[in-house]
Design an enzyme around this catalytic site. Structure first.
Site, PDB file in Angstrom:
ATOM      1  N   GLU A   1     -26.372 -42.101  11.958  1.00 46.97           N
ATOM      2  CA  GLU A   1     -25.257 -42.069  11.011  1.00 46.97           C
ATOM      3  C   GLU A   1     -24.991 -43.494  10.518  1.00 46.97           C
ATOM      4  O   GLU A   1     -24.691 -44.381  11.315  1.00 46.97           O
ATOM      5  CB  GLU A   1     -24.014 -41.485  11.675  1.00 46.97           C
ATOM      6  CG  GLU A   1     -22.738 -41.592  10.861  1.00 46.97           C
ATOM      7  CD  GLU A   1     -22.879 -41.065   9.442  1.00 46.97           C
ATOM      8  OE1 GLU A   1     -22.570 -41.836   8.513  1.00 46.97           O
ATOM      9  OE2 GLU A   1     -23.308 -39.902   9.275  1.00 46.97           O
TER      10      GLU A   1
ATOM     11  N   TYR B   1       0.845  -1.196   0.000  1.00 46.94           N
ATOM     12  CA  TYR B   1       0.000   0.000   0.000  1.00 46.94           C
ATOM     13  C   TYR B   1       0.884   1.252   0.000  1.00 46.94           C
ATOM     14  O   TYR B   1       2.114   1.166  -0.028  1.00 46.94           O
ATOM     15  CB  TYR B   1      -0.966  -0.035   1.180  1.00 46.94           C
ATOM     16  CG  TYR B   1      -1.943  -1.178   1.102  1.00 46.94           C
ATOM     17  CD1 TYR B   1      -2.820  -1.302   0.020  1.00 46.94           C
ATOM     18  CD2 TYR B   1      -1.995  -2.157   2.095  1.00 46.94           C
ATOM     19  CE1 TYR B   1      -3.721  -2.364  -0.066  1.00 46.94           C
ATOM     20  CE2 TYR B   1      -2.886  -3.214   2.017  1.00 46.94           C
ATOM     21  CZ  TYR B   1      -3.746  -3.319   0.934  1.00 46.94           C
ATOM     22  OH  TYR B   1      -4.622  -4.370   0.849  1.00 46.94           O
TER      23      TYR B   1
ATOM     24  N   CYS C   1      -9.120 -22.610   4.667  1.00 42.49           N
ATOM     25  CA  CYS C   1      -9.755 -23.081   3.428  1.00 42.49           C
ATOM     26  C   CYS C   1      -9.991 -21.944   2.449  1.00 42.49           C
ATOM     27  O   CYS C   1     -10.095 -22.174   1.238  1.00 42.49           O
ATOM     28  CB  CYS C   1     -11.066 -23.785   3.751  1.00 42.49           C
ATOM     29  SG  CYS C   1     -12.368 -22.703   4.398  1.00 42.49           S
TER      30      CYS C   1
ATOM     31  N   GLY D   1      -5.701 -13.594  12.995  1.00 42.17           N
ATOM     32  CA  GLY D   1      -6.879 -13.025  12.348  1.00 42.17           C
ATOM     33  C   GLY D   1      -7.951 -14.033  12.020  1.00 42.17           C
ATOM     34  O   GLY D   1      -9.050 -14.014  12.577  1.00 42.17           O
ATOM     35  N   ARG D   2      -7.663 -14.919  11.086  1.00 43.02           N
ATOM     36  CA  ARG D   2      -8.690 -15.866  10.667  1.00 43.02           C
ATOM     37  C   ARG D   2      -9.048 -16.848  11.777  1.00 43.02           C
ATOM     38  O   ARG D   2     -10.160 -17.372  11.819  1.00 43.02           O
ATOM     39  CB  ARG D   2      -8.238 -16.593   9.398  1.00 43.02           C
ATOM     40  CG  ARG D   2      -8.320 -15.695   8.172  1.00 43.02           C
ATOM     41  CD  ARG D   2      -7.789 -16.357   6.931  1.00 43.02           C
ATOM     42  NE  ARG D   2      -6.360 -16.637   7.067  1.00 43.02           N
ATOM     43  CZ  ARG D   2      -5.709 -17.509   6.306  1.00 43.02           C
ATOM     44  NH1 ARG D   2      -6.344 -18.184   5.382  1.00 43.02           N
ATOM     45  NH2 ARG D   2      -4.413 -17.698   6.465  1.00 43.02           N
TER      46      ARG D   2
END
Length: 643
Positions: A411, A173, A345, A318-319
């Site tokens: 299941e 930037y 992902c 962050g994620r």
């Protein structure tokens, strides 16, 4: 917890004391108004993290001037009218126990004219190789005026109640563009040698200090290396760090890259945990202020190891905060099994942002919806059966149980996860298993009964009479009816990845989508010669770009033979495949095994069979329509809120 003694320890960034070393990275979420003011969605998103125990939240890209925006819905502090809405943000974050910094920036040449309504600005008239727009080369006076705008934005941040600002001096930037000889070719006082190139960021720091005083925190984000031709390397950055410290910053966050190396800024699951920490370690050798790291730190124990090793003083995660905004509270109380762990992902947080949407998380449907999505007790408690323990069914069962319903999961396999569990098998995908384990743990803690190896049938429903059935039976592989598909050497990718069969030697994979591509990579990295046959013009089209680059590189490294734009005509008895590419028909092979990965079809065995036996039937996930994990988990979660 003793294992997290460093992560739990307070740290001071100059005048700002932070209660622990869990820091939220700035991440664009497209949640503000177009005029830069904060929305309730934006505030609630950050407030949730503060409630979850994060010590410091650094908010995304506050533009110091409208010309600096890189997305339409970024926050801004270029005008006084923006202060009030962001003051509500800081008050609510402080009330929840966290400190908060505003990241201030200007996008420079890494934006687009349609966003800012004018020609992009840069130190030199050299286009960004990604964005392509020819920049206006800023005059010396315009540079000096921009210094003032950074200082004014910081002062507005202080008036809005922020504890400090982070100057975005990395990632290509405007501030980074001035500091680097890669993008700065000026010959005035802001170009040429390093001292001149660093004049712009140094003057910004001095301007902020003059306007905001000594009690206001100043952090600086820097790219340890730009990883671009002629860009800064770690030795350049060490010199810059020394100059920044002398100019008056209180802390330094070390990242990497510019837009040309975007995959480094948002690393996919291919890239190792904490892989940028070594850059931070180098910077720590030359400065005395706190140095922090970022990049695929998704586990508090990994963060602890980085800090104990002396590589960094704190970790930006962050994620990880998208997947679980309550990670710090859980970790510091020893509840590691309750943490939803980011698996990089990129299906939501970056793919959706780039299309102009908010940035959801595949694993956490509440992310960026904290203002509207809440789990509340059900007014009428029901007995609910869930058919299928894949990600959608398990998610529905968890939310239903939290709302007070009695839930039973049926299941047919001996484990949870469905097709999603299979997706964890190929290289770089192993962290998918951690989410399946998380779902299993939550079901156990909530007292949900799971009947393994038991397929829900109409007879069971009629005998046990549940109030509601959630059908989450998932999908199965689809093979087009081309001749020869039923021969014994033709197998499905799903059976291969589940370990039901083995394929060695020369292998053909029919289908180059997500499943086919990952299966081909699995086979190639296990020493096989692999051929991909895909009808479309490109392979792995639905794979996020930051991940796709590594997959394609792996194909090249392992000499995978790719036939795109090629349709299968027949599979022949001699193990060859007759294909057609355009008007040309040819024969490929012979192959030891032929693996089909053409697509998925919904399991419809229960479709329409239960409606006369139970009051309410709800379809979710692939049973509704085959899709990706983001859609499946969200559908299960949201359906459970409506029951």
């Amino acid at each position: 917890m003793a294992a997290l003694k460093m992560m739990a320890t307070p740290i001071k960034f100059g005048p700002v004391e932070i209660k622990n070393r869990f820091i939220v990275s700035p991440m664009v979420m497209n949640c503000c108004n177009e005029d830069g003011t904060a929305t309730e969605k934006y505030i609630a998103y950050h407030e949730e993290k503060a409630k979850g125990g994060w010590g410091l939240i650094v908010t995304e890209d506050y533009a110091v001037d409208p010309s600096g925006r890189t997305y339409q819905y970024l926050p801004g502090l270029w005008a006084d009218y923006q202060i009030a809405s962001h003051k509500e943000l800081t008050e609510r974050v402080h009330a929840a126990g966290a400190k908060i910094y505003a990241q201030i920036f200007h996008g420079g040449r890494q934006t687009e004219e349609w966003i800012i309504g004018q020609q992009v600005w840069a130190p030199s008239a050299i286009p960004c190789p990604v964005k392509k727009a020819l920049p206006h080369e800023m005059t010396t006076q315009e540079v000096e005026e921009m210094v003032e705008k950074f200082g004014d934005a910081a002062l507005r941040a202080k008036k809005a109640g922020f504890d400090g600002v982070q100057i975005h001096g990395g990632h290509g930037y405007l501030v980074c563009e001035f500091a680097s000889a890669y993008s700065n070719k000026r010959i005035d006082k802001y170009g040429g040698n390093l001292v001149n190139r660093m004049r712009f960021p140094v003057e910004i720091i001095q301007n902020i200090r003059k306007k905001c005083g000594e009690d206001f925190g100043i952090d600086y984000k820097i790219s340890g290396e730009e990883c671009a031709p002629g860009g800064t390397n770690i030795e350049d950055t060490k010199a810059m760090a020394i100059m920044l410290e002398e100019a008056g910053i209180h802390s330094l966050n070390v990242s990497v890259g510019v837009y040309e190396t975007w995959y480094m800024q948002v690393p996919p699951s291919v890239m190792g945990h904490g892989w940028i920490a070594d850059y931070a370690a180098e910077i720590k050798k030359v400065v005395e202020i706190p140095v922090t790291t970022v990049g695929r730190v998704n586990d508090p124990l990994v963060a602890e190891g980085i800090i104990r090793s002396g590589k960094a003083d704190a970790c930006y995660m962050g994620r990880a905060s998208l997947a679980d905004p309550h990670m710090p509270e859980k970790a510091l109380n020893g509840r590691f099994e309750d943490i939803i762990q980011c698996m990089a992902c990129l299906q939501g947080c970056t793919s959706k942002i780039d299309s102009g949407c908010h940035g959801p998380c595949t694993l956490n449907p509440r992310t960026v919806r904290e203002d509207e999505v809440k789990i509340t007790p059900a007014q009428v408690k029901k007995n609910i059966f869930v058919a299928g323990g894949g990600p959608s069914g398990a998610e529905a069962a968890i939310v239903l149980a939290k709302r007070g319903h009695k839930v039973t999961v049926f299941e047919k396999e001996d484990r949870l996860g469905g097709m999603y569990g299979t997706a964890a098998v190929p290289p770089w995908k192993g962290e998918i298993s951690s989410f399946v384990v998380w779902q299993k743990t939550q079901l156990e803690k909530l007292g949900v009964e799971v009947r393994y190896q038991t397929e829900l049938t109409k007879a069971i429903v009629e005998e046990e009479k549940p109030d509601t059935v959630v059908v989450a039976t998932g999908s199965h592989p689809f093979v087009p009816p081309f001749p020869g598909k039923d021969q014994e050497f033709v197998v499905s990718a799903v059976d291969l990845l589940r370990g039901k069969i083995q394929a060695d030697g020369n292998i053909a994979v029919i289908g180059g989508g997500l499943v086919g591509g990952e299966t081909a990579n699995f086979l190639a990295t296990h020493g096989n010669q692999v051929t991909i046959i895909e009808m479309l013009a490109q392979i792995v089209g639905e794979e996020p770009d930051n991940m796709k680059r590594f997959l394609l590189q792996s194909f090249e490294d392992h000499h995978v033979d790719i036939h795109a734009g090629t349709a299968v005509q027949t599979i022949n008895e001699d193990r060859t495949i007759t294909v057609k590419a355009g008007e040309e028909e040819k024969v490929l092979g012979p192959f030891d095994k032929i693996v089909t990965a053409v697509g998925m079809r919904a399991n419809l065995e229960l479709k329409g069979t239960l409606e006369d036996s139970v009051k309410e039937v709800v379809y979710v996930g692939d049973a509704l329509k085959p899709g990706n994990a983001l859609n499946a988990i969200e559908e299960g979660y949201m359906a459970a809120l409506d029951i």
